[in-house]
Design a protein around this motif. Structure first.
Motif, PDB file in Angstrom:
ATOM      1  N   GLN A  46     -10.041  61.178  -7.520  1.00 40.12           N
ATOM      2  CA  GLN A  46      -9.051  60.349  -8.337  1.00 40.12           C
ATOM      3  C   GLN A  46      -9.339  58.859  -8.528  1.00 40.12           C
ATOM      4  N   VAL A  47     -10.544  58.807  -8.814  1.00 39.31           N
ATOM      5  CA  VAL A  47     -11.216  57.322  -8.982  1.00 39.31           C
ATOM      6  C   VAL A  47     -11.567  57.161 -10.480  1.00 39.31           C
ATOM      7  N   ASN A  48     -11.146  55.976 -11.094  1.00 39.26           N
ATOM      8  CA  ASN A  48     -11.623  55.607 -12.520  1.00 39.26           C
ATOM      9  C   ASN A  48     -12.227  54.299 -12.488  1.00 39.26           C
ATOM     10  N   THR A  49     -13.347  54.187 -13.317  1.00 39.57           N
ATOM     11  CA  THR A  49     -14.192  53.027 -13.306  1.00 39.57           C
ATOM     12  C   THR A  49     -13.786  52.291 -14.971  1.00 39.57           C
ATOM     13  N   PHE A  50     -13.755  51.015 -14.913  1.00 37.76           N
ATOM     14  CA  PHE A  50     -13.382  50.725 -16.042  1.00 37.76           C
ATOM     15  C   PHE A  50     -14.797  49.628 -16.101  1.00 37.76           C
ATOM     16  N   LYS A  51     -15.000  49.246 -17.424  1.00 36.34           N
ATOM     17  CA  LYS A  51     -16.184  48.377 -17.848  1.00 36.34           C
ATOM     18  C   LYS A  51     -15.048  47.326 -18.669  1.00 36.34           C
ATOM     19  N   PHE A  52     -15.353  45.835 -18.364  1.00 34.56           N
ATOM     20  CA  PHE A  52     -14.441  44.952 -18.999  1.00 34.56           C
ATOM     21  C   PHE A  52     -15.258  43.845 -19.694  1.00 34.56           C
ATOM     22  N   LYS A  53     -14.859  42.964 -20.236  1.00 36.67           N
ATOM     23  CA  LYS A  53     -15.297  41.729 -20.807  1.00 36.67           C
ATOM     24  C   LYS A  53     -14.314  40.756 -20.989  1.00 36.67           C
ATOM     25  N   PHE A  54     -14.421  39.460 -21.107  1.00 34.15           N
ATOM     26  CA  PHE A  54     -13.691  38.371 -21.566  1.00 34.15           C
ATOM     27  C   PHE A  54     -14.426  37.633 -22.643  1.00 34.15           C
ATOM     28  N   ILE A  55     -13.808  37.342 -23.826  1.00 35.14           N
ATOM     29  CA  ILE A  55     -14.514  36.707 -24.831  1.00 35.14           C
ATOM     30  C   ILE A  55     -13.381  35.349 -25.244  1.00 35.14           C
ATOM     31  N   ASN A  56     -14.130  34.415 -25.212  1.00 36.51           N
ATOM     32  CA  ASN A  56     -13.419  33.217 -25.583  1.00 36.51           C
ATOM     33  C   ASN A  56     -12.958  33.110 -27.115  1.00 36.51           C
TER      34      ASN A  56
END
Length: 132
Positions: free
Chosen positions: A105-115
């Protein structure tokens, strides 16, 4: 939790005075790069640079408040800072379910912050576990 592979989440954050001053008040980090305009400019930045861990707070908000359940906990998060963030910057946050393990029951996200200039200021991965 009913997360699907490649499911996308988006949110917008603003690094305003309340966030900035709250971080300094809570963590007492008065490093000159973060609090002294003149010092930051002498080091080549356009203004004082916001604490990178403010972005970690935004990640915590994403996991705790924006997912369709509260029955999760963060197992790990990795963030790579690519460009400075400044006071009053508006950041577009995007997280995508990148990997799933139903067995544990593990989920992995990739993420980013854009200005608002379209520049990626940070990216990384978050791993969460569903609580039974």
């Amino acid at each position: 939790m009913d997360l699907q592979l490649n499911q996308k989440f988006q949110h917008q954050f603003k690094v305003d005075d309340h966030i900035y001053n709250g971080f300094i008040t809570v963590f007492n980090d008065h490093n000159s790069l973060h609090v002294d305009e003149e010092f930051a400019q002498k080091k080549g930045f356009k203004s004082k640079v916001m604490h990178g861990n403010i972005l970690n707070g935004f990640i915590s908000y994403f996991i705790g408040e924006l997912l369709p359940t509260e029955d999760v906990m963060i197992l790990s998060q990795n963030i790579n800072f690519k460009k400075p963030v400044y006071l009053n910057d508006i950041l577009d946050f995007e997280a995508i379910v990148d990997d799933q393990s139903e067995a544990v029951q593990v989920n992995t996200f990739k993420f980013k912050f854009i200005n608002s200039n379209g520049e990626m200021v940070a990216s990384g991965k978050i791993q969460i576990k569903e609580l039974s």
